[in-house]
Enzyme design. Structure first.
Site, PDB file in Angstrom:
ATOM      1  N   HIS A  30     -28.915   6.226   3.191  1.00  0.00           N
ATOM      2  CA  HIS A  30     -28.098   5.962   2.011  1.00  0.00           C
ATOM      3  C   HIS A  30     -27.406   7.248   1.565  1.00  0.00           C
ATOM      4  CE1 HIS A  30     -31.450   6.896  -1.227  1.00  0.00           C
ATOM      5  NE2 HIS A  30     -31.355   7.844  -0.337  1.00  0.00           N
TER       6      HIS A  30
ATOM      7  N   CYS B 294     -28.264  14.736  -2.262  1.00  0.00           N
ATOM      8  CA  CYS B 294     -28.284  13.304  -1.928  1.00  0.00           C
ATOM      9  C   CYS B 294     -26.885  12.686  -1.980  1.00  0.00           C
ATOM     10  CB  CYS B 294     -29.210  12.547  -2.871  1.00  0.00           C
ATOM     11  SG  CYS B 294     -30.920  13.045  -2.701  1.00  0.00           S
TER      12      CYS B 294
ATOM     13  N   HIS C   4     -28.203  10.306   4.285  1.00  0.00           N
ATOM     14  CA  HIS C   4     -29.487  10.800   4.790  1.00  0.00           C
ATOM     15  C   HIS C   4     -30.437   9.620   4.817  1.00  0.00           C
ATOM     16  CE1 HIS C   4     -29.888  10.947   0.426  1.00  0.00           C
ATOM     17  NE2 HIS C   4     -31.164  10.713   0.635  1.00  0.00           N
TER      18      HIS C   4
ATOM     19  N   HIS D 206     -34.488   7.685   4.976  1.00  0.00           N
ATOM     20  CA  HIS D 206     -35.886   7.688   4.522  1.00  0.00           C
ATOM     21  C   HIS D 206     -36.668   6.674   5.342  1.00  0.00           C
ATOM     22  CE1 HIS D 206     -35.121  10.019   0.861  1.00  0.00           C
ATOM     23  NE2 HIS D 206     -34.037   9.283   0.690  1.00  0.00           N
TER      24      HIS D 206
ATOM     25  N   ASP E 232     -33.628  -2.668   7.496  1.00  0.00           N
ATOM     26  CA  ASP E 232     -34.130  -1.715   8.491  1.00  0.00           C
ATOM     27  C   ASP E 232     -33.006  -1.197   9.391  1.00  0.00           C
ATOM     28  OD1 ASP E 232     -36.200  -0.252   9.763  1.00  0.00           O
ATOM     29  OD2 ASP E 232     -36.283  -1.756  11.365  1.00  0.00           O
ATOM     30  N   HIS E 233     -32.944   0.138   9.499  1.00  0.00           N
ATOM     31  CA  HIS E 233     -31.931   0.815  10.306  1.00  0.00           C
ATOM     32  C   HIS E 233     -30.507   0.464   9.869  1.00  0.00           C
ATOM     33  CE1 HIS E 233     -35.402   1.888  12.641  1.00  0.00           C
ATOM     34  NE2 HIS E 233     -34.678   2.773  13.278  1.00  0.00           N
TER      35      HIS E 233
ATOM     36  N   GLU F  74     -40.454   6.142  -1.366  1.00  0.00           N
ATOM     37  CA  GLU F  74     -39.272   6.660  -0.683  1.00  0.00           C
ATOM     38  C   GLU F  74     -39.618   7.946   0.064  1.00  0.00           C
ATOM     39  OE1 GLU F  74     -34.754   6.524  -1.935  1.00  0.00           O
ATOM     40  OE2 GLU F  74     -35.787   8.126  -2.979  1.00  0.00           O
TER      41      GLU F  74
END
Ligand code: NI
Length: 148
Positions: A19, A38, A44, A46, A84-85, A128
């Site tokens: 994100h 961020c 980046h 998580h 996811d991904h 996170e």
């Protein structure tokens, strides 16, 4: 037969996602000041850990509050496969419009899971990083904060 008891069940799921914390209505300086690194335009990632808690009466026939055979595919479909991904800012519609902070991700996960038919959704808890975790139980009406 004894009366049914209420039990809560917490199940953990994992997904990885990227994100960027950035609001187009803030200036570059404001984005930098509020979100720091961020807000990097490259985003980046998580490794998120999600705990889903449901509750209800234990079914005297099965001895279970909710069958993981029902809960797992529901959470997988509604959240894990959807997130996811993914680059959340562009691949999840809700975050095209709203900044994907962990708080907003928590709220969106709760919205997606509250329709679970076999038990009551009590809470979602999202880790996170090893230092940050966020919980949402669906309560609205916390004291509103003005944007800085
Ligand atoms: Ni982040």
């Amino acid at each position: 037969m004894s009366r049914p008891i209420k039990i809560s069940l917490t199940r953990r799921y994992r997904f990885a996602a990227s994100h960027r914390l950035h609001r187009p209505n803030f200036s570059d300086d404001e984005n930098q000041r509020i979100y720091g690194k961020c807000s990097s335009p490259y985003g980046h990632g998580h490794n998120y850990s999600l705990e889903v808690t449901v509750s209800g009466a234990v079914d005297p026939a099965t001895g279970m509050v909710a069958n993981l055979g029902d809960l797992d595919p529901f959470v997988e479909r509604e959240v894990v496969e959807a997130f996811d991904h993914k680059y959340l800012n562009e691949e999840v519609q809700e975050f095209v419009e709203d900044v994907p902070t962990a708080e907003n991700i928590c709220r969106e996960i709760h919205r997606r899971l509250k329709t679970f038919p076999a038990a009551r959704l009590e809470r979602v808890r999202l880790e996170e990083t090893s230092k940050n975790s966020f919980e949402f139980d669906g309560e609205v009406g916390g004291r509103e904060q003005r944007a800085p």
